[in-house]
Design a protein around this motif. Structure first.
Motif, PDB file in Angstrom:
ATOM      1  N   VAL A 129       0.854  -1.193   0.000  1.00  0.00           N
ATOM      2  CA  VAL A 129       0.000   0.000   0.000  1.00  0.00           C
ATOM      3  C   VAL A 129       0.885   1.235   0.000  1.00  0.00           C
ATOM      4  O   VAL A 129       1.799   1.351   0.833  1.00  0.00           O
ATOM      5  N   GLY A 130       0.609   2.135  -0.913  1.00  0.00           N
ATOM      6  CA  GLY A 130       1.316   3.413  -0.941  1.00  0.00           C
ATOM      7  C   GLY A 130       0.658   4.381   0.034  1.00  0.00           C
ATOM      8  O   GLY A 130      -0.408   4.956  -0.272  1.00  0.00           O
ATOM      9  N   LEU A 131       1.251   4.558   1.208  1.00  0.00           N
ATOM     10  CA  LEU A 131       0.655   5.449   2.212  1.00  0.00           C
ATOM     11  C   LEU A 131       0.743   6.900   1.738  1.00  0.00           C
ATOM     12  O   LEU A 131       1.812   7.370   1.346  1.00  0.00           O
ATOM     13  N   PRO A 132      -0.363   7.637   1.774  1.00  0.00           N
ATOM     14  CA  PRO A 132      -0.449   8.951   1.120  1.00  0.00           C
ATOM     15  C   PRO A 132       0.420  10.037   1.766  1.00  0.00           C
ATOM     16  O   PRO A 132       0.613  10.076   2.981  1.00  0.00           O
ATOM     17  N   ALA A 133       0.930  10.908   0.883  1.00  0.00           N
ATOM     18  CA  ALA A 133       1.725  12.059   1.332  1.00  0.00           C
ATOM     19  C   ALA A 133       1.702  13.128   0.255  1.00  0.00           C
ATOM     20  O   ALA A 133       1.502  12.851  -0.931  1.00  0.00           O
ATOM     21  N   TYR A 134       1.916  14.355   0.694  1.00  0.00           N
ATOM     22  CA  TYR A 134       2.167  15.456  -0.226  1.00  0.00           C
ATOM     23  C   TYR A 134       3.568  15.953   0.092  1.00  0.00           C
ATOM     24  O   TYR A 134       3.831  16.428   1.191  1.00  0.00           O
ATOM     25  N   GLY A 135       4.448  15.788  -0.869  1.00  0.00           N
ATOM     26  CA  GLY A 135       5.849  16.000  -0.573  1.00  0.00           C
ATOM     27  C   GLY A 135       6.281  14.889   0.370  1.00  0.00           C
ATOM     28  O   GLY A 135       6.042  13.717   0.119  1.00  0.00           O
ATOM     29  N   ARG A 136       6.853  15.267   1.496  1.00  0.00           N
ATOM     30  CA  ARG A 136       7.201  14.270   2.512  1.00  0.00           C
ATOM     31  C   ARG A 136       6.423  14.510   3.801  1.00  0.00           C
ATOM     32  O   ARG A 136       6.882  14.217   4.893  1.00  0.00           O
ATOM     33  N   ARG A 137       5.203  15.056   3.615  1.00  0.00           N
ATOM     34  CA  ARG A 137       4.300  15.289   4.741  1.00  0.00           C
ATOM     35  C   ARG A 137       3.092  14.356   4.618  1.00  0.00           C
ATOM     36  O   ARG A 137       2.533  14.182   3.530  1.00  0.00           O
ATOM     37  N   ILE A 138       2.711  13.764   5.720  1.00  0.00           N
ATOM     38  CA  ILE A 138       1.630  12.782   5.724  1.00  0.00           C
ATOM     39  C   ILE A 138       0.303  13.439   5.352  1.00  0.00           C
ATOM     40  O   ILE A 138      -0.048  14.508   5.864  1.00  0.00           O
ATOM     41  N   ALA A 139      -0.416  12.759   4.442  1.00  0.00           N
ATOM     42  CA  ALA A 139      -1.780  13.162   4.101  1.00  0.00           C
ATOM     43  C   ALA A 139      -2.716  12.283   4.930  1.00  0.00           C
ATOM     44  O   ALA A 139      -3.198  11.234   4.466  1.00  0.00           O
ATOM     45  N   GLY A 140      -2.961  12.656   6.168  1.00  0.00           N
ATOM     46  CA  GLY A 140      -3.676  11.807   7.114  1.00  0.00           C
ATOM     47  C   GLY A 140      -5.100  11.503   6.705  1.00  0.00           C
ATOM     48  O   GLY A 140      -5.568  10.367   6.835  1.00  0.00           O
ATOM     49  N   SER A 141      -5.840  12.496   6.235  1.00  0.00           N
ATOM     50  CA  SER A 141      -7.235  12.256   5.852  1.00  0.00           C
ATOM     51  C   SER A 141      -7.305  11.322   4.641  1.00  0.00           C
ATOM     52  O   SER A 141      -8.189  10.453   4.567  1.00  0.00           O
ATOM     53  N   ALA A 142      -6.368  11.494   3.698  1.00  0.00           N
ATOM     54  CA  ALA A 142      -6.333  10.591   2.532  1.00  0.00           C
ATOM     55  C   ALA A 142      -5.988   9.172   2.978  1.00  0.00           C
ATOM     56  O   ALA A 142      -6.534   8.192   2.461  1.00  0.00           O
ATOM     57  N   ALA A 143      -5.102   9.057   3.965  1.00  0.00           N
ATOM     58  CA  ALA A 143      -4.731   7.736   4.470  1.00  0.00           C
ATOM     59  C   ALA A 143      -5.916   7.071   5.165  1.00  0.00           C
ATOM     60  O   ALA A 143      -6.140   5.855   5.023  1.00  0.00           O
ATOM     61  N   ALA A 144      -6.689   7.846   5.915  1.00  0.00           N
ATOM     62  CA  ALA A 144      -7.856   7.291   6.598  1.00  0.00           C
ATOM     63  C   ALA A 144      -8.883   6.794   5.589  1.00  0.00           C
ATOM     64  O   ALA A 144      -9.486   5.723   5.768  1.00  0.00           O
ATOM     65  N   GLU A 145      -9.092   7.569   4.529  1.00  0.00           N
ATOM     66  CA  GLU A 145     -10.050   7.150   3.499  1.00  0.00           C
ATOM     67  C   GLU A 145      -9.553   5.896   2.774  1.00  0.00           C
ATOM     68  O   GLU A 145     -10.326   4.974   2.476  1.00  0.00           O
ATOM     69  N   LEU A 146      -8.237   5.832   2.537  1.00  0.00           N
ATOM     70  CA  LEU A 146      -7.624   4.699   1.822  1.00  0.00           C
ATOM     71  C   LEU A 146      -7.742   3.408   2.617  1.00  0.00           C
ATOM     72  O   LEU A 146      -8.183   2.369   2.091  1.00  0.00           O
ATOM     73  N   LEU A 147      -7.392   3.459   3.907  1.00  0.00           N
ATOM     74  CA  LEU A 147      -7.277   2.239   4.708  1.00  0.00           C
ATOM     75  C   LEU A 147      -8.563   1.854   5.439  1.00  0.00           C
ATOM     76  O   LEU A 147      -8.790   0.673   5.703  1.00  0.00           O
ATOM     77  N   CYS A 148      -9.369   2.848   5.775  1.00  0.00           N
ATOM     78  CA  CYS A 148     -10.568   2.556   6.568  1.00  0.00           C
ATOM     79  C   CYS A 148     -11.833   2.414   5.725  1.00  0.00           C
ATOM     80  O   CYS A 148     -12.860   1.937   6.232  1.00  0.00           O
ATOM     81  N   HIS A 149     -11.789   2.823   4.469  1.00  0.00           N
ATOM     82  CA  HIS A 149     -12.985   2.747   3.618  1.00  0.00           C
ATOM     83  C   HIS A 149     -12.720   2.006   2.308  1.00  0.00           C
ATOM     84  O   HIS A 149     -13.344   0.983   2.033  1.00  0.00           O
TER      85      HIS A 149
END
Length: 570
Positions: A129-149
């Motif tokens: 799984v490619g954990l989401p980021a913009y640059g080298r900063r975590i995209a937490g909301s995108a990660a939650a949507e990716l993994l939890c939904h």
């Protein structure tokens, strides 16, 4: 799921390495999500995960995986389903591979793979799984949507039996069981291969293993080679049987000689429905042999094929870092036989001419005392008569092989016909007057002893890294191997399995010296353990089954391998 979602949202905007603070396991929508390895950078290899669904929720009937063949076929079917849905659910956004799912993509064959496991308790999918980021900063909301939904949605679609096509699964399993049943009948009937009537052998292109559409002519066995075998599901299957011995495949250019040989080569695998070669099966230890100029050869007894070199150089424990075409082909045969091959497949297009034949005129001009190479034509019958090793050979340029062939099949517009008697009449009418040049046999080949020294080097305390580039290159630690000539390998997962097997063997053989056969037995014990996790330090979904024979042939190409002939020890 609430815990994971809350944790991911709290990571919004933090440094990418903060992902490594995630727990190793989370319950998510009736699943268990495991993080086995979390990437340290969005541009690095995506994070390695496992998703486990309890069998009480998955609902797969036990009869679908109650024997080894059906279990592998079911896992193959589900892996294909998961790979398709994972690709469809991926939505690249952000840096690197953010927002994407990766499941091992199967080829046209049904293989035992580590990507998906099933038993009476659970179904387990291994993916990246490619954990989401913009640059080298975590995209937490995108990660939650990716993994939890998104992840639980497509996982349930892929791994819930009630949501799948039951008849399609049954057909997939039946196809594998039928092919396995056909293959199991070969030895008892003294056959090396079987090609069913109606098979579609031509492929889409040189870089695609899919069947050629629209222009293919269904295969039909000639009466002289026609036989009927029996399957548990399809029933009686009629097709062309290739008997043990020496078989020539002849014919004009572009009429399907190499295509038939390639189908026989692929017949060591079971194929998916629609491939065209579902009922083309071969001896499990059949192997393609070719010239491989430039390969390393270590301690191989080449004396059945090469002897009396200038300056008295011995060939009973021959070593070179840069083998010629003829030397490499001789080594390939000796090594394949040593590793257990019972059927050799050769094509003149990928063979060294001076290894395959020396005609009467060349024998007269360059006498045997000036030529160290014993051509294959003078050993091919001995291989069968003395060692029961059969050969299937594509030959379009030399009729001299008529003298040593048991069977001759001519391909005419992709259809076979029996030319055995015609070839024998021609051989009698036009004798070659060749001189038979073989002086030693395969039974004279000495055992090799593997020196107890390391093959690979890592970086400090870290194990050697493995890198695979398609089906052409394998890198293990500081060694890069050209494996493009290993035509029998069909998936990159097989190369990863070979690499991991060699790393384990490297640790094992350093404890003491032993014959090459002892090393191969240790390899077989490792591969027969049926435990994928024995090959890697963390669970991997990127491995695929190989034969010990396949690993042995790559082992022989290690430039760090040091081997001696037993007769030369001391």
């Amino acid at each position: 799921m609430a815990d994971l979602q809350s944790t991911l949202l709290n990571l919004e905007g933090k440094s990418y390495k903060a992902y490594r603070g995630l727990n190793s396991v989370y319950p998510v929508a009736n699943l268990q999500l495991y993080f086995d390895s979390i990437q340290g950078d969005p541009f690095a290899s995506p994070s390695q995960c496992r998703v486990v669904l309890a069998q009480s929720a998955a609902g797969f009937p036990p009869h679908l995986y109650d024997n080894r063949v059906r279990e592998i076929a079911l896992r193959d079917y589900l892996t294909r389903r998961c790979a398709h849905l994972a690709q469809r659910a991926s939505r690249p956004a952000g840096s690197g591979k953010s927002g994407q799912f990766f499941v091992s993509q199967p080829s046209q064959v049904i293989l035992d793979r580590s990507a998906l496991l099933i038993n009476t308790h659970q179904v387990e999918l291994r993916l990246r799984v490619g954990l989401p980021a913009y640059g080298r900063r975590i995209a937490g909301s995108a990660a939650a949507e990716l993994l939890c939904h998104r992840l639980p949605d497509w996982i349930h679609q892929a791994l819930t039996y009630a949501d799948l096509d039951g008849p399609a699964i049954a057909d997939h399993l039946a196809c594998a069981e039928d092919a396995e049943a056909l293959r199991s009948q070969l030895a008892a009937q003294n056959l090396v291969a079987f090609v069913a009537d109606g098979a579609i052998l031509p492929r889409e292109s040189g870089v695609s293993d899919r069947p050629l559409q629209g222009q293919s002519i269904p295969f039909r066995a000639p009466p002289q080679f026609r036989t009927t075998l029996h399957c548990p599901h399809r029933g009686s299957v009629t097709g062309m049987a290739i008997p043990a011995g020496v078989t020539l495949i002849v014919g004009g250019g572009y009429h399907g000689k190499s295509t038939l040989l390639q189908a026989i080569q692929a017949g060591v695998y079971n194929h998916i429905l629609g491939d065209g070669r579902e009922y083309v099966v071969s001896c499990p230890s059949a192997i393609k042999i070719r010239a491989e100029e430039g390969r390393s050869v270590q301690g191989v007894d080449l004396s059945p094929f090469i002897n009396d070199l200038p300056l008295g150089q011995s060939t009973t424990a021959f070593c070179t870092e840069n083998a010629s075409g003829s030397t490499s082909q001789a080594a390939n045969i000796i090594e394949a036989v040593e590793a257990g091959a019972q059927v050799l497949l050769l094509d003149e297009d990928t063979s060294a001419t001076n290894f395959m034949i020396r005609d009467r005129r060349m024998q007269a001009l360059i006498t045997k005392d000036k030529e160290p190479i014993t051509p294959f034509i003078d050993q091919v019958r001995r291989l069968y008569e003395q060692s029961q090793i059969s050969t299937v050979l594509v030959m379009g340029g030399s009729g001299d092989y008529f003298d040593v062939a048991d069977h001759v099949i001519a391909m005419d517009q992709f259809q076979p016909r029996d030319c055995t008697q015609a070839a024998r009449r021609i051989a009698a009418q036009y004798p070659t007057d060749r001189t038979q040049e073989a002086t030693s046999t395969m039974s004279d080949v000495s055992q090799r002893v593997v020196a107890p020294q390391p093959w690979f080097r890592g970086q400090g305390d870290r194990p050697p890294k493995v890198k695979v580039q398609g089906l052409s290159q394998l890198q293990i630690g500081d060694q890069t191997l050209d494996v493009s000539a290993q035509e029998h390998l069909v998936e990159t997962g097989q190369l990863r399995t070979i690499a991991q097997s060699l790393l384990i063997l490297d640790l094992h053989h350093q404890e003491r010296s032993g014959t090459f056969l002892m090393v191969l037995q240790a390899l077989k014990d490792t591969l027969n353990a049926e435990n994928w996790d024995a090959l890697t330090h963390i669970p991997s979904g990127e491995l695929a089954a190989v034969r010990p024979l396949d690993v042995a042939l790559v082992l022989n190409r290690l430039r760090s391998l040091r081997v001696q002939s037993e007769r030369n020890l001391g």
